[in-house]
Design an enzyme around this catalytic site. Structure first.
Site, mmCIF file in Angstrom:
data_model
loop_
_atom_site.group_PDB
_atom_site.id
_atom_site.type_symbol
_atom_site.label_atom_id
_atom_site.label_comp_id
_atom_site.label_asym_id
_atom_site.label_seq_id
_atom_site.Cartn_x
_atom_site.Cartn_y
_atom_site.Cartn_z
ATOM 1 N N GLY A 34 35.162 48.856 34.570
ATOM 2 C CA GLY A 34 33.835 48.425 34.999
ATOM 3 C C GLY A 34 33.153 47.622 33.914
ATOM 4 N N GLN A 41 26.484 43.695 29.201
ATOM 5 C CA GLN A 41 27.654 43.652 28.314
ATOM 6 C C GLN A 41 28.172 42.235 28.102
ATOM 7 O OE1 GLN A 41 29.786 46.993 30.542
ATOM 8 N NE2 GLN A 41 30.489 47.298 28.453
ATOM 9 N N CYS A 91 34.203 52.769 26.803
ATOM 10 C CA CYS A 91 33.367 51.626 27.170
ATOM 11 C C CYS A 91 33.889 50.381 26.455
ATOM 12 C CB CYS A 91 31.923 51.898 26.756
ATOM 13 S SG CYS A 91 30.787 50.554 27.139
ATOM 14 N N LEU A 92 33.957 49.271 27.164
ATOM 15 C CA LEU A 92 34.451 48.028 26.562
ATOM 16 C C LEU A 92 33.552 47.551 25.421
ATOM 17 C CD1 LEU A 92 35.538 46.085 29.783
ATOM 18 C CD2 LEU A 92 37.026 47.230 28.116
ATOM 19 N N HIS A 112 28.349 55.344 34.943
ATOM 20 C CA HIS A 112 28.464 54.696 33.629
ATOM 21 C C HIS A 112 27.874 53.283 33.668
ATOM 22 C CE1 HIS A 112 30.873 53.792 29.808
ATOM 23 N NE2 HIS A 112 30.464 52.601 30.202
ATOM 24 N N GLU A 113 28.235 52.514 34.695
ATOM 25 C CA GLU A 113 27.774 51.120 34.761
ATOM 26 C C GLU A 113 26.280 51.042 35.081
ATOM 27 O OE1 GLU A 113 29.681 49.070 33.435
ATOM 28 O OE2 GLU A 113 31.453 50.334 33.541
ATOM 29 N N HIS A 133 24.142 51.463 32.059
ATOM 30 C CA HIS A 133 24.035 50.259 31.224
ATOM 31 C C HIS A 133 22.793 49.432 31.601
ATOM 32 C CE1 HIS A 133 27.500 49.894 28.582
ATOM 33 N NE2 HIS A 133 28.342 50.187 29.543
HETATM 34 NI NI NI Z 1 30.326 50.717 29.349
#
Ligand code: NI
Length: 155
Positions: A46, A51, A90-91, A132-133, A136
């Site tokens: 995701g 991000q 997380c990326l 999670h997304e 953000h």
């Molecule tokens: Ni993340």
């Protein structure tokens, strides 16, 4: 389409609250396309617009299930139930993984790229990714919720 740079932890953009999308215009469609390419290259589950440096309420998710790529514009979690604890990453925080407790089932209401409002219910990994997304978009990251970090041997 283009791969965009993924903002990493430490950049204050990740702590900011995103604004809703008022109109799904070419900029938003390009953002969605670029995010999809960026997510695929990064092999993530995701990605949220902040991000890639855009403070808009847009997320994409692909947990490799039958839903394929899910695009959520102005997502709102309208119900959640149960509980699950599993490893999350997380990326924007590469190489760090920790256990996070999340609801086991989540229903999210959002617009798709055509402006149609849809409700999607996810269980397990999909519920986790939705939470999670969406976090953000409010400047929240999973680290705040980690109850146990994995050490390098567990990863
Ligand atoms: Ni993340």
């Amino acid at each position: 389409m283009a791969v965009r740079n993924i903002v990493k932890v430490g950049d204050s953009i990740l702590t900011k609250k995103c604004r809703p999308v008022e109109k799904i215009d070419d900029r938003i469609l390009t953002l969605l396309d670029d995010m999809a390419e960026t997510l695929e290259k990064a092999e993530g589950a995701g990605l949220a617009a902040p991000q890639v440096g855009v403070l808009r309420r847009v997320v994409i998710i692909n947990v490799g299930d039958e839903n394929g790529l899910i695009e959520l514009i102005n997502p709102e979690i309208i119900s959640s139930s149960g509980e699950q604890t599993d490893v999350e990453g997380c990326l924007s925080y590469p190489g760090q993984f920790g256990e996070v407790t999340r609801p086991n089932v989540v229903t999210v209401r959002a617009a798709d790229r055509y402006g149609n409002i849809r409700e999607i219910t996810g269980e397990g990994l999909l519920a986790r990714a939705i939470c999670h997304e969406c976090d953000h978009l409010d400047g929240k990251m999973f680290m705040e919720l980690v109850t146990r970090w994995l050490d390098s041997e567990e990863q």
